[in-house]
Design an enzyme around this catalytic site. Sequence first.
Site: not given
Ligand SMILES: [Zn+2]
Ligand SMILES: [Zn+2]
Length: 350
Positions: A54, A57, A80, A118, A158, A166, A169, A171, A173, A187, A301, A317
Amino acid sequence: MTDTISQAWQTPHRRYNPLRGSWVLVSPQRTQRPWQGEVTKRPTEEALHYDPACYLCPGNTRAGGHQNPKYTGVFAFDNDYAALMPHSPDVPASETSPLLVADNESGRCRVLCFHPDHSLTIARMKVDDIARVVKAWTEETRTLGAMPEISYVQIFENRGAMMGASNPHPHCQIWATEHVPEEPLKELSWQKIYQTANNACLLCDYLKIEIERAQRIVVENDSFVAVVPFWAVWPFETLLLSRRHFGSFEDFSAPERRALADLMKRLTTHYDNLFEVSFPYTMGFHQSPCDGEPHPEWHFHAHYYPPLLRSAEIRKFMVGFEMLGMPQRDITPEQAAQRLRDTPEKHYAG
Ligand SMILES: [Zn+2]
Ligand SMILES: [Zn+2]
Ligand SMILES: [Zn+2]
């Protein structure tokens, strides 16, 4: 009265989202057949506390040879494979048609690990540890927001392979951009319009209604409330609102940081307990822009957009009419809130 309202909503209708000026088609009669209870229970995944492969980690080497420190709390670094560059070169000015418009976009992409373990998720972390993550979000917002070229700090997570994460672990972004991106821009505009017309905050007024009706609330505490919004598109979508009117992580009090941690843990526990699976989602915070303007109209929010519909395998979907016409849902937001609320507060995996 509640029953009368719910019954009135058992036929096809559309609902308006005042936060983005859009509509959703609700077709509850399609799920009037009794719930099949076809919940596939999956064996709990083997807990892997450290994965040598990972890249998040502690102590492991990432792409490009960077080595993670042996961190014990949170850990943030520049992505990266960043989608944005700090000072992106000017786009070529050779296009002269008004139909071919491009613009510069500079920015930063950061990754923030919530915990060295992890195997953890927000639902299974301690409230104190999540509060530390909230503190890190505050610091990232402050640092990135203070950069003159940055107008917006978008923090998002995500969760789960179904959402394209992907790496399992824990985390998130953080993408900070030169311009306010599409969703918060919409908004921003609708919150401004509402405030000008009513001399009041759109989401403060909306929250009052949700508290009064108490039909769509999933969890709440002294500082935050999570509801399945009246205009929800995704089956179990939720909107997390601060009770107090403020715009950004920088406006939080210390008790509010802890209260957010508490609410996020409880909300994601309800999600996991629904199908007894680590519930996939995309979630993110919508805070006020940091474009140098005051934003009294903006109400802090978060949105949770989970894709699951009927079981751990059956997802919703957005195709066909939803791509070409408008989004559509079967289960009503009121039913979705009830189902989430009815799950235990304690995590199924202990
Ligand atoms: Zn919003
Ligand atoms: Zn990890
Ligand atoms: Zn407000």
